[in-house]
Design a protein around this motif. Structure first.
Motif, PDB file in Angstrom:
ATOM      1  N   GLY A  67       0.847  -1.191   0.000  1.00  0.00           N
ATOM      2  CA  GLY A  67       0.000   0.000   0.000  1.00  0.00           C
ATOM      3  C   GLY A  67       0.880   1.237   0.000  1.00  0.00           C
ATOM      4  O   GLY A  67       1.949   1.246   0.617  1.00  0.00           O
ATOM      5  N   THR A  68       0.457   2.269  -0.710  1.00  0.00           N
ATOM      6  CA  THR A  68       1.261   3.488  -0.790  1.00  0.00           C
ATOM      7  C   THR A  68       0.370   4.719  -0.667  1.00  0.00           C
ATOM      8  O   THR A  68      -0.838   4.669  -0.890  1.00  0.00           O
ATOM      9  CB  THR A  68       2.029   3.581  -2.123  1.00  0.00           C
ATOM     10  OG1 THR A  68       1.091   3.620  -3.210  1.00  0.00           O
ATOM     11  CG2 THR A  68       2.985   2.414  -2.299  1.00  0.00           C
ATOM     12  N   ALA A  69       0.999   5.818  -0.304  1.00  0.00           N
ATOM     13  CA  ALA A  69       0.385   7.141  -0.341  1.00  0.00           C
ATOM     14  C   ALA A  69       1.469   8.114  -0.791  1.00  0.00           C
ATOM     15  O   ALA A  69       2.657   7.887  -0.555  1.00  0.00           O
ATOM     16  CB  ALA A  69      -0.177   7.545   1.018  1.00  0.00           C
ATOM     17  N   GLN A  70       1.051   9.201  -1.442  1.00  0.00           N
ATOM     18  CA  GLN A  70       2.014  10.148  -1.980  1.00  0.00           C
ATOM     19  C   GLN A  70       1.584  11.582  -1.705  1.00  0.00           C
ATOM     20  O   GLN A  70       0.386  11.888  -1.657  1.00  0.00           O
ATOM     21  CB  GLN A  70       2.199   9.959  -3.491  1.00  0.00           C
ATOM     22  CG  GLN A  70       2.930   8.697  -3.886  1.00  0.00           C
ATOM     23  CD  GLN A  70       3.175   8.612  -5.378  1.00  0.00           C
ATOM     24  OE1 GLN A  70       2.409   9.150  -6.184  1.00  0.00           O
ATOM     25  NE2 GLN A  70       4.240   7.935  -5.775  1.00  0.00           N
ATOM     26  N   ILE A  71       2.565  12.426  -1.519  1.00  0.00           N
ATOM     27  CA  ILE A  71       2.380  13.870  -1.482  1.00  0.00           C
ATOM     28  C   ILE A  71       3.539  14.496  -2.251  1.00  0.00           C
ATOM     29  O   ILE A  71       4.511  13.816  -2.591  1.00  0.00           O
ATOM     30  CB  ILE A  71       2.356  14.437  -0.042  1.00  0.00           C
ATOM     31  CG1 ILE A  71       3.685  14.136   0.669  1.00  0.00           C
ATOM     32  CG2 ILE A  71       1.166  13.924   0.733  1.00  0.00           C
ATOM     33  CD1 ILE A  71       3.836  14.852   1.981  1.00  0.00           C
ATOM     34  N   THR A  72       3.432  15.776  -2.525  1.00  0.00           N
ATOM     35  CA  THR A  72       4.561  16.511  -3.105  1.00  0.00           C
ATOM     36  C   THR A  72       4.981  17.595  -2.126  1.00  0.00           C
ATOM     37  O   THR A  72       4.158  18.194  -1.442  1.00  0.00           O
ATOM     38  CB  THR A  72       4.207  17.138  -4.458  1.00  0.00           C
ATOM     39  OG1 THR A  72       3.116  18.052  -4.282  1.00  0.00           O
ATOM     40  CG2 THR A  72       3.849  16.075  -5.478  1.00  0.00           C
ATOM     41  N   VAL A  73       6.267  17.806  -2.055  1.00  0.00           N
ATOM     42  CA  VAL A  73       6.818  18.930  -1.304  1.00  0.00           C
ATOM     43  C   VAL A  73       7.821  19.627  -2.218  1.00  0.00           C
ATOM     44  O   VAL A  73       8.517  18.978  -2.996  1.00  0.00           O
ATOM     45  CB  VAL A  73       7.498  18.492   0.005  1.00  0.00           C
ATOM     46  CG1 VAL A  73       6.501  17.881   0.954  1.00  0.00           C
ATOM     47  CG2 VAL A  73       8.633  17.528  -0.257  1.00  0.00           C
ATOM     48  N   GLU A  74       7.836  20.940  -2.138  1.00  0.00           N
ATOM     49  CA  GLU A  74       8.775  21.710  -2.949  1.00  0.00           C
ATOM     50  C   GLU A  74       9.861  22.276  -2.048  1.00  0.00           C
ATOM     51  O   GLU A  74       9.572  22.965  -1.066  1.00  0.00           O
ATOM     52  CB  GLU A  74       8.066  22.846  -3.681  1.00  0.00           C
ATOM     53  CG  GLU A  74       9.010  23.641  -4.589  1.00  0.00           C
ATOM     54  CD  GLU A  74       8.308  24.744  -5.353  1.00  0.00           C
ATOM     55  OE1 GLU A  74       8.975  25.433  -6.155  1.00  0.00           O
ATOM     56  OE2 GLU A  74       7.083  24.920  -5.143  1.00  0.00           O
TER      57      GLU A  74
END
Length: 812
Positions: free
Chosen positions: A587-594
């Motif tokens: 299972g995975t989850a993703q976000i983006t950070v700059e």
């Protein structure tokens, strides 16, 4: 079944040896207990905080913070101890006679002296060594009190939290001769192996749903029972005596005096006791043992009564008899007794036998065909007949009987033919070694253990409902290898069976990222923390592995709780949180950070705009930079100078670094533009200035000036905003006048922001050191009469120099 001493290839060991040789303590905030709190001591009491202590070997245990278990024969001593730490006795277990009493004491421990803690703990337990990590300083403080206060009539321990069967953390350590010792990795226990039975997942499902406390009564009908530490605590011999060997052999001349012991262990051997083996029903079993009689009549009659009297849930019969004549009568009689057991609430399992034969084979006379013999109780509708799969394969074991009938009087389902058992049950308390025992005698109780897990998942299930779940969730096919099997080819699937009983889908882990928020902007000097939750289909938490699509893995292994990382590279990162469950599902989850690269601060300390020099002098520009991401200057390789003559925009010189020198031979009289360029990644910042080179009047020469103190690039600290006292010394030489007087020197300090401070001006230094050519007399102006009583030399002096008062920046 026939025990076998032929072992399969050992699994790869994952154990490591700890080589630390001294006792140390540390606080690791990332170390966290499985749950943060325990329930209150009494109903209505507030929850109690937990901590975790990790031992040098990497194993971890949880405990209640602020509580100690104190044993003493003098209550007054315990009360005095509690009072010393603003505590109280909150519970006690009185003992009979003159034996000491156990007290639970709650205290407020002071901060710990870790050196003293180490010394006291070694004094109490000289074997201690290595590095302990605690989840908080409060935990170490509690340990320090326990170590310091333990005395002759005051024995103190921690209030450990029970960890049932090590199921939650996916490990169960068994006999040391197994490699690996962790039963969760054994091929007939683990998910994802060739057999993919998934007992590990079934255990975790029960743990996550809170059903491990449900007790299931299992009756083993066999012969040769010997007591050993791998049997459940709740065990009762309902017929027979401990230590009586099996009165008959196991067929083909095989001696099996403790056959019943091996059968019982295949079903319910206990988890995580660092002993022996493990059976699927171990976590939930109450075990009843019945020394079978020689004849089937007496056995079935007495077993039926035991099932009713003891309210048995699961029965296993790892034996059978071949009926050659009067088969129908024998079958019907057995069927009636077995049906009575079902009506009493018990599901019955029976072994298929170990002859490698088709139990459904028949002989025909004309058009009339019938089976050559019947294997009872296997070939009855009321018993679940169990065949065996070979070691770490779905194919039928060579010795296992099988069937070519898809009805319910044949081999119904297959379990593991070979399992680990005690090496010699007769030496159970003298050795801790195992062997591989093979036969359908062990496949059948293994299925009985799985049925117990299903019953624990839903105690309301009837025998028929339990079998329907086992039947409908089983893997299908793949049993035949060197022969065609047209009968049932069900292979037990413990994980799916327990999941169905619980009404749970065996889905991939659910992963949620709780920190940081999606789209968060960071700077290069930020050290972000990542946190999330991952929940297995069992309801239990899973550790998370964090990774960036730019920087790769952010932790060396999956971890629970918050993960602190080093600074990330500039750019937009896709952060992925990954969890893998006991079945290998991902299972995975993703976000983006700059991660933003902040522009550097760039300035020219010298020359300041409009600066003047006489021809023949080198020009030495000085630049300053500050990178807000690193709190320091840029590297010299990231900055460079450009000097242009304004009249024709000709490039005169330049180079890398914060300091540059333009040779005087390149600088004819005129105006010049200066550019100081800083490049930080994709960001370019430019500072500009200018200077003028003046003609040297005819007959004059330019003095040579030298700074002798302080040294080039010497750094002085301005602690607490106090200035630094600096010693300055210098000299000048003129080809016409020789050594110049210190009265003709002037010292100037320039900050990064371009602010100037005159440190010293000699009494003969002109008001305008760069006069217009028509007004100049001598470049090295003759001594001017000082004011009365004033004579000042700047050849050497001291000055209290601090940061630029307007900007707080460095002064050069």
């Amino acid at each position: 079944g026939e025990p076998s001493d032929i072992e399969p290839a050992p699994l790869e060991s994952t154990e490591e040896q700890d080589g630390v040789g001294r006792l140390t303590f540390t606080v690791d905030p990332l170390l966290a207990p499985v749950v943060a709190e325990a329930e209150g001591l009494e109903e209505g009491d507030p929850p109690r905080p937990l901590g975790r202590l990790q031992a040098p070997d990497g194993s971890a245990s949880d405990l209640v913070l602020g509580e100690l278990v104190v044993t003493s024969s003098d209550r007054g001593l315990v009360e005095d101890f509690a009072a010393r730490y603003d505590g109280e006795i909150v519970d006690e277990f009185p003992t009979d006679g003159d034996r000491p009493t156990d007290y639970l004491v709650r205290i407020l421990p002071p901060d710990a002296d870790l050196t003293v803690l180490a010394e006291r703990l070694v004094a109490l337990e000289p074997e201690q060594q290595g590095r302990f990590a605690a989840s908080s300083g409060d935990l170490l403080a509690l340990m320090a009190v326990a170590a310091a206060e333990t005395g002759d009539d005051l024995e103190i321990g921690l209030n450990w939290v029970a960890k049932p069967f090590a199921i939650e953390d996916g490990s169960a350590m068994e006999a040391p001769d197994r490699s690996p010792r962790n039963a969760f990795l054994w091929p007939y226990i683990a998910s994802g192996t060739a057999q993919d039975i998934g007992v590990d997942a079934a255990w975790r499902l029960l743990a996550g749903s809170g059903r491990l406390d449900n007790r299931v009564r299992i009756l083993i009908v066999d012969g040769g029972f010997q007591g050993n530490p791998d049997l459940p605590d709740a065990v009762e011999m309902v017929r027979g005596e401990w230590g009586n060997p099996h009165p008959v052999g196991c067929g083909k001349g095989s001696d099996c005096p403790w056959h019943g012991t091996d059968v019982a262990l295949a079903a319910v051997a206990q988890l995580d006791n660092e002993y022996g083996a493990v059976g699927p029903g171990g976590p939930v079993a109450e075990l009843y043992l019945f020394q079978q009689y020689a004849d089937s009549w007496k056995t079935l009659r007495r077993v039926k009564k035991v099932v009713a009297d003891k309210d048995i849930d699961v029965v296993n019969m790892s034996y059978g008899w071949d009926v050659k004549v009067f088969k129908s009568a024998s079958e019907k009689a057995a069927q009636r007794h077995l049906n009575d057991m079902k009506k009493a609430g018990a599901i019955v399992f029976a072994a298929a036998g170990n002859d490698g034969l088709d139990i459904d084979s028949s002989t025909c006379i004309g058009n009339a065909c019938s089976e050559i013999s019947l294997t009872i109780p296997c070939e009855t509708e009321a018993a679940i007949c169990v065949g065996g799969m070979g070691w770490n394969t779905a194919f039928k074991a060579g010795g296992s009987n099988y069937g070519n009938d898809t009805g319910n009087k044949s081999v119904d389902i297959y379990g593991p033919y070979c399992v680990f058992s005690l090496n010699d049950p007769d030496k159970a308390y003298n050795e801790n070694a195992t062997r591989v025992a093979c036969g359908t005698s062990f496949a059948s109780p293994f299925l009985a253990g799985v049925a117990a897990l299903v019953k624990a998942a839903d105690p309301s299930l009837t025998p028929d409902q339990i079998w329907a779940i086992l039947r409908d969730t089983a893997h299908q096919g793949g049993v035949g290898f060197d022969l065609v099997i047209s009968g049932n080819q069900r292979r037990v699937n413990a994980a799916a069976a327990v999941a169905k009983a619980l009404g749970v889908e065996l889905g991939a882990p659910e992963v949620t990222i709780t920190k940081p928020v999606d789209g968060k902007k960071l700077t290069i000097n930020d050290f972000p923390e990542f946190a999330g939750t991952a929940t297995e289909f069992t309801g239990l938490p899973l550790p998370i592995l964090w990774a960036s699509d730019i920087d790769g893995p952010l932790s060396d292994e999956p971890k629970m709780g918050t993960v602190a990382t080093t600074a990330l590279s500039p750019g937009v990162h896709t952060i992925t949180a990954t969890a893998v469950d006991v079945r290998g599902q991902v299972g995975t989850a993703q976000i983006t950070v700059e991660v933003v690269n902040q522009p550097p601060e760039v300035g020219i300390s010298w020359p300041l705009p409009g600066a003047k020099v006489f021809e023949g002098n080198d020009v030495d520009p000085i630049g300053q930079t500050k990178d807000p991401d690193t709190f320091g200057p840029l590297d010299d390789s990231s900055v460079y100078w450009q000097v242009f003559r304004k009249s024709d925009n000709k490039f005169i010189g330049g180079g890398l670094g914060h300091n540059e020198s333009v040779d005087a031979n390149l600088l004819e009289p005129g105006s010049y533009a200066v550019r100081f360029v800083a490049e930080d990644g994709s960001i370019t910042v430019v500072a500009t200035s200018s200077f003028t080179v003046l003609d040297v009047p005819p007959g004059e020469s330019v003095p040579f000036v030298y700074i002798e103190k302080p040294d080039q690039d010497q750094v002085f600290g301005a602690g607490n905003a106090n200035p630094a006292t600096i010693e300055f010394a210098g000299s000048a030489f003129d080809s016409q006048d020789g050594q110049l007087s210190g009265t003709r020197l002037r010292w100037v300090a320039t900050s990064e922001q371009g602010s100037e401070i005159v440190l010293c001006r000699g009494s003969s230094f002109p008001a305008d050191p760069y006069p217009e050519p028509e007004t100049i007399g001598d470049i090295a102006i003759p001594p001017q009469p000082p004011k009365i009583g004033v004579f000042k030399s700047c050849a050497s002096f001291t000055y209290d120099l601090g940061l630029d008062p307007t900007s707080g920046t460095v002064t050069t």
